[in-house]
Design an enzyme around this catalytic site. Structure first.
Site, mmCIF file in Angstrom:
data_model
loop_
_atom_site.group_PDB
_atom_site.id
_atom_site.type_symbol
_atom_site.label_atom_id
_atom_site.label_comp_id
_atom_site.label_asym_id
_atom_site.label_seq_id
_atom_site.Cartn_x
_atom_site.Cartn_y
_atom_site.Cartn_z
ATOM 1 N N PHE A 11 40.489 35.999 23.635
ATOM 2 C CA PHE A 11 39.282 36.840 23.648
ATOM 3 C C PHE A 11 39.653 38.328 23.530
ATOM 4 C CE2 PHE A 11 36.373 38.836 27.019
ATOM 5 C CZ PHE A 11 35.426 39.262 26.093
ATOM 6 N N ASP A 31 50.686 33.877 19.463
ATOM 7 C CA ASP A 31 49.876 33.049 20.370
ATOM 8 C C ASP A 31 50.390 31.625 20.272
ATOM 9 O OD1 ASP A 31 47.507 31.750 21.702
ATOM 10 O OD2 ASP A 31 46.719 33.773 21.514
ATOM 11 N N GLY A 36 43.961 30.339 23.609
ATOM 12 C CA GLY A 36 43.386 31.083 22.481
ATOM 13 C C GLY A 36 42.944 30.127 21.376
ATOM 14 N N TYR A 150 48.143 32.961 39.114
ATOM 15 C CA TYR A 150 47.765 34.073 38.232
ATOM 16 C C TYR A 150 48.049 35.410 38.921
ATOM 17 C CZ TYR A 150 44.760 36.779 35.025
ATOM 18 O OH TYR A 150 44.275 37.677 34.104
ATOM 19 N N THR A 180 35.279 41.080 32.175
ATOM 20 C CA THR A 180 34.888 41.523 30.834
ATOM 21 C C THR A 180 34.197 40.373 30.117
ATOM 22 O OG1 THR A 180 36.829 42.948 30.820
ATOM 23 C CG2 THR A 180 35.801 42.533 28.688
#
Ligand code: UDP
Length: 319
Positions: A11, A31, A36, A150, A180
């Site tokens: 993103f 990637d 993704g 994370y 976001t």
């Protein structure tokens, strides 16, 4: 510049590709498509200034030719345990992308004398005891909690970035990204906006976790990318928060989505979908971004959601 972006098909990574190509740079995307999607960069296939490598950044990475800047955006990023692409279900890959991936990118930056920008996160503040979150706040993270894979990987990545800056003099930047949203989000990643906007467009009740009293502050992707690119062009080495400072409860967020989409199905409360570590409040203090980068977000929530709806409709196959 010739710029390597890891997580380029994600993103944020794909929007950064667009922005930096638009600024006249050459962009190398990387990637492994764990989270993704090739769809996000399909429009760049014939762009002479864009090239792409399918690689896992947690392994040794090599790019032929000179590289002037590296932006490390590769990582799973959704906390939702119900989502296959969330870091709850990709725990080892998440730690490797944040730890080994950052190490590999910093190593490449060092040999190439390239500047390096780390995508860090508001998650390094954990469930914050200081509000709003300023960059000097060290955070409240449980190293064995369900979000730790994370949070701690990104905390380690920040420490490693500063170590390479201080010890090897690598020209580094750290952006702490807050919530976001926008086109190209993964509709299945389980985060608040994809879940709720998808439900609203399908005329379903919106799933609010807990009592919906927890807060977030949502930034439209174009604003975020603008802030990150300004940071890349700056000389700032210490972390900078980038996010929209307008805080709201998740219930208010859901009601706004229902209002904009005209969804009459209302809201359904779900008790146990998230771990107890769901941060209760989150709002960036963006004083540093304002003072150092002259950056403030410009797109308000209603406009941002309206600009996101066409992408969601296209993915859902509705008019
Ligand atoms: N959330 C929700 N319903 C959903 C998805 C998320 O109420 O269908 C809540 C979630 O519990 C959290 C907030 O929305 O409090 C933001 O969640 P998100 O997964 O977007 O990311 P986070 O900000 O927690 O990293």
């Amino acid at each position: 510049m010739r710029i390597l972006i890891t997580g380029a098909a994600g993103f944020l990574g794909s929007h950064l590709c667009d922005q930096l190509l638009g600024d006249g740079h050459e962009v190398i995307g990387m990637d492994n498509f764990v989270t993704g999607s090739p769809d996000n960069i399909a429009h760049l296939a014939n762009n002479e200034k864009f090239s792409f490598y399918k690689r896992d950044v947690s392994n040794y990475i090599f790019v032929p030719g000179k590289v002037d800047a590296i932006l490390h955006f590769a990582s799973p990023a959704s906390p939702n345990p119900l989502s296959k692409s969330g870091y709850f279900n990709l725990p080892i890959q998440t730690m490797k992308a944040g730890a080994l991936g950052t190490h590999n990118c910093l190593g490449l930056a060092r040999t190439q004398d390239a500047r390096f920008l780390l995508a860090s996160t508001s998650e390094i503040y954990g469930d914050p005891e200081v509000h709003p979150q300023v960059e000097t706040y060290a955070g409240n993270v449980d190293p064995v909690g369900t979000r730790a894979v994370y949070d701690e990987a990104k905390r380690f990545a920040e420490s490693l970035t500063m170590a390479y800056h201080r010890f090897h003099n690598v020209n580094t930047r750290i952006v702490r990204i807050f919530n976001t949203y926008g086109p190209r989000m993964d509709l299945e990643d389980g985060r608040a906006l994809p879940n709720l906007l998808k439900q609203a467009l399908l005329g379903q009740p919106l799933t609010v976790y807990g009592d919906g009293g927890q807060t977030r502050s949502f930034c439209f992707v174009n604003d975020l990318v603008d802030g990150i690119v300004k940071l890349l062009y700056s000389d700032e080495h210490f972390p900078v928060n980038i996010g929209n400072p307008i805080e709201m409860t998740i219930l208010q967020f859901a009601e706004t989505i229902n209002k904009i989409t005209g969804n009459k199905a209302g809201i359904t409360y779900i008790d146990d979908a998230r771990s107890a570590r769901d941060p209760q409040r989150r709002q960036p203090d963006i004083t540093r971004a304002h003072d150092i980068l002259n950056w403030v977000p410009k797109v308000d929530l209603e406009e941002g959601i309206r600009r996101t709806i066409p992408f969601f409709k296209q993915k859902l196959g509705i008019a």
